[in-house]
Motif scaffolding. Structure first.
Motif, mmCIF file in Angstrom:
data_model
loop_
_atom_site.group_PDB
_atom_site.id
_atom_site.type_symbol
_atom_site.label_atom_id
_atom_site.label_comp_id
_atom_site.label_asym_id
_atom_site.label_seq_id
_atom_site.Cartn_x
_atom_site.Cartn_y
_atom_site.Cartn_z
ATOM 1 N N ALA A 1 -15.875 -10.377 20.510
ATOM 2 C CA ALA A 1 -16.360 -9.253 21.307
ATOM 3 C C ALA A 1 -15.377 -8.977 22.430
ATOM 4 C CB ALA A 1 -17.748 -9.566 21.875
ATOM 5 N N ALA A 2 -15.439 -7.781 22.978
ATOM 6 C CA ALA A 2 -14.622 -7.442 24.133
ATOM 7 C C ALA A 2 -15.052 -8.292 25.323
ATOM 8 C CB ALA A 2 -14.770 -5.957 24.453
ATOM 9 N N GLU A 3 -14.212 -8.323 26.336
ATOM 10 C CA GLU A 3 -14.467 -9.197 27.481
ATOM 11 C C GLU A 3 -15.773 -8.883 28.188
ATOM 12 O OE1 GLU A 3 -12.689 -11.869 28.261
ATOM 13 O OE2 GLU A 3 -11.381 -11.469 26.560
ATOM 14 N N ASP A 4 -16.269 -7.659 28.063
ATOM 15 C CA ASP A 4 -17.526 -7.299 28.721
ATOM 16 C C ASP A 4 -18.728 -7.371 27.786
ATOM 17 O OD1 ASP A 4 -16.784 -5.184 27.121
ATOM 18 O OD2 ASP A 4 -17.301 -3.622 28.572
ATOM 19 N N GLU A 5 -18.541 -7.922 26.574
ATOM 20 C CA GLU A 5 -19.620 -7.948 25.584
ATOM 21 C C GLU A 5 -20.131 -9.337 25.190
ATOM 22 O OE1 GLU A 5 -19.243 -4.131 22.676
ATOM 23 O OE2 GLU A 5 -17.820 -5.726 22.307
ATOM 24 N N PRO A 6 -19.572 -10.452 25.686
ATOM 25 C CA PRO A 6 -20.013 -11.740 25.168
ATOM 26 C C PRO A 6 -21.449 -12.046 25.548
ATOM 27 C CG PRO A 6 -18.642 -12.084 27.074
ATOM 28 C CD PRO A 6 -18.559 -10.623 26.737
ATOM 29 N N GLY A 7 -22.058 -12.946 24.764
ATOM 30 C CA GLY A 7 -23.425 -13.362 25.051
ATOM 31 C C GLY A 7 -24.207 -13.547 23.766
ATOM 32 N N PRO B 1 -22.206 -6.111 19.135
ATOM 33 C CA PRO B 1 -20.807 -5.668 19.006
ATOM 34 C C PRO B 1 -20.497 -5.427 17.534
ATOM 35 C CG PRO B 1 -20.911 -8.026 19.407
ATOM 36 C CD PRO B 1 -22.307 -7.510 19.569
ATOM 37 N N VAL B 2 -19.406 -4.754 17.272
ATOM 38 C CA VAL B 2 -19.093 -4.346 15.901
ATOM 39 C C VAL B 2 -19.044 -5.542 14.953
ATOM 40 C CG1 VAL B 2 -17.344 -3.307 14.423
ATOM 41 C CG2 VAL B 2 -17.892 -2.262 16.611
ATOM 42 N N SER B 3 -18.454 -6.650 15.385
ATOM 43 C CA SER B 3 -18.328 -7.812 14.491
ATOM 44 C C SER B 3 -19.686 -8.307 14.026
ATOM 45 C CB SER B 3 -17.559 -8.933 15.183
ATOM 46 O OG SER B 3 -18.275 -9.433 16.301
ATOM 47 N N LEU B 4 -20.658 -8.330 14.930
ATOM 48 C CA LEU B 4 -21.998 -8.804 14.553
ATOM 49 C C LEU B 4 -22.768 -7.737 13.784
ATOM 50 C CD1 LEU B 4 -23.178 -10.891 17.643
ATOM 51 C CD2 LEU B 4 -21.860 -11.599 15.642
ATOM 52 N N ALA B 5 -22.453 -6.464 14.022
ATOM 53 C CA ALA B 5 -23.065 -5.408 13.210
ATOM 54 C C ALA B 5 -22.610 -5.531 11.758
ATOM 55 C CB ALA B 5 -22.714 -4.031 13.772
ATOM 56 N N VAL B 6 -21.315 -5.831 11.550
ATOM 57 C CA VAL B 6 -20.825 -6.047 10.180
ATOM 58 C C VAL B 6 -21.516 -7.259 9.564
ATOM 59 C CG1 VAL B 6 -18.812 -6.595 8.767
ATOM 60 C CG2 VAL B 6 -18.606 -4.949 10.638
ATOM 61 N N ALA B 7 -21.696 -8.317 10.343
ATOM 62 C CA ALA B 7 -22.413 -9.498 9.845
ATOM 63 C C ALA B 7 -23.848 -9.143 9.468
ATOM 64 C CB ALA B 7 -22.405 -10.604 10.903
ATOM 65 N N ALA B 8 -24.507 -8.346 10.305
ATOM 66 C CA ALA B 8 -25.875 -7.929 10.010
ATOM 67 C C ALA B 8 -25.930 -7.142 8.705
ATOM 68 C CB ALA B 8 -26.422 -7.093 11.163
ATOM 69 N N ALA C 1 -21.859 -13.587 20.494
ATOM 70 C CA ALA C 1 -20.618 -12.836 20.643
ATOM 71 C C ALA C 1 -19.697 -13.590 21.588
ATOM 72 C CB ALA C 1 -20.915 -11.441 21.196
ATOM 73 N N VAL C 2 -18.479 -13.846 21.135
ATOM 74 C CA VAL C 2 -17.512 -14.659 21.874
ATOM 75 C C VAL C 2 -16.388 -13.770 22.386
ATOM 76 C CG1 VAL C 2 -15.957 -16.632 21.752
ATOM 77 C CG2 VAL C 2 -18.046 -16.626 20.386
ATOM 78 N N ALA C 3 -16.073 -13.872 23.644
ATOM 79 C CA ALA C 3 -15.003 -13.059 24.216
ATOM 80 C C ALA C 3 -13.674 -13.389 23.559
ATOM 81 C CB ALA C 3 -14.910 -13.287 25.722
ATOM 82 N N ASP C 4 -12.885 -12.364 23.288
ATOM 83 C CA ASP C 4 -11.590 -12.541 22.631
ATOM 84 C C ASP C 4 -10.699 -13.542 23.360
ATOM 85 O OD1 ASP C 4 -11.956 -10.822 20.474
ATOM 86 O OD2 ASP C 4 -11.330 -9.070 21.608
ATOM 87 N N GLY C 5 -10.791 -13.552 24.688
ATOM 88 C CA GLY C 5 -9.882 -14.384 25.467
ATOM 89 C C GLY C 5 -10.389 -15.772 25.789
ATOM 90 N N LEU C 6 -11.521 -16.174 25.239
ATOM 91 C CA LEU C 6 -12.068 -17.499 25.550
ATOM 92 C C LEU C 6 -11.081 -18.580 25.130
ATOM 93 C CD1 LEU C 6 -14.789 -18.588 26.719
ATOM 94 C CD2 LEU C 6 -15.460 -19.045 24.345
#
Length: 237
Positions: free
Chosen positions: A54-60, A94-101, A118-123
């Protein structure tokens, strides 16, 4: 306790309605994803954790039934992360989890409760590992669906243009995911991954953390780079 994992790519083009006329080009990838999800179902998990970038403002975290949509790609298609509709306050996936769904709906998943992460790209790698350890902690039998793409720099027409480092990076990733090589996944170069526009690095390192002491073995089901983007499908059991 982690008992199985499936690794799948997360391009919106995996959804035929989004891909439109180009949909047949990813038929093999879709079939491999279905096979990987079959491995998850066969493990009889107590819960399924879906991890994606997920983008940096989307994790959780996202509860079962959280909504997702492909309307941003010009398609009137909504999805849910399994189960009944979540509370209206649930954040969109986020889009990645929508594709998973979409993948889970397509295969008729009904084998265990689902939760999204959702994991931030920069973690960084250490925090990814810690997150994965937390996912697998406890006596529950946990399965993971891990979403993420390899490099987006495999050809001149790729989203990130051609980078000669992309193919060796993707080959190493496919080998690590196909053999459940935790050390190799832990050691992925985050900065190089960023430059190559790799979305799967953090989710794969979360998986590596969750799989510590699991004894799982891997199988590579698909590896290709349509549209100049590396897609890998693997199953661990």
């Amino acid at each position: 306790m982690l008992v199985a994992a499936a690794v799948c790519p997360c391009p919106p083009l995996l959804v035929p309605e989004v891909a439109a006329g180009a949909a047949p080009e990813l038929d093999a990838a879709r079939a491999a994803c279905a096979d990987a999800l079959g491995v998850l179902a066969a493990s009889r998990p107590d819960r399924l954790v879906v991890v994606g970038p997920a983008a940096e403002d989307e994790p959780g975290t996202h509860p079962e039934g959280a909504p997702g949509s492909f309307r941003g790609f010009g398609v009137d298609l909504d999805v849910r992360l399994g189960g009944e509709k979540a509370a209206d306050s649930a954040r969109p996936l986020p889009v990645s989890l929508a594709v998973a769904a979409w993948l889970l709906e397509r295969t008729g998943w009904a084998d265990a409760p689902i939760e999204g992460l959702a994991v931030a790209d920069g973690l960084d790698a250490e925090r990814c590992a810690g997150t994965g350890i937390g996912v697998a902690a406890g006596p529950d039998r946990v399965a993971m669906l891990v979403m993420g793409d390899a490099s987006a720099c495999r050809t001149l027409k790729a989203p990130g243009y051609l980078d000669e480092r992309a193919e060796p990076f993707d080959t190493a990733v496919a080998r690590a995911l196909g053999t459940a090589d935790l050390a190799a996944l832990d050691a992925l170069d985050a900065e190089l991954a960023r430059r190559l526009k790799v979305s799967g690095r953090a989710p794969w390192q979360v998986l590596a953390g969750a799989a510590r002491d699991s004894g799982l073995s891997g199988s590579l089901l698909y590896e290709d780079a349509p549209y100049g983007v590396g897609y890998v499908v693997a199953a661990w059991s």
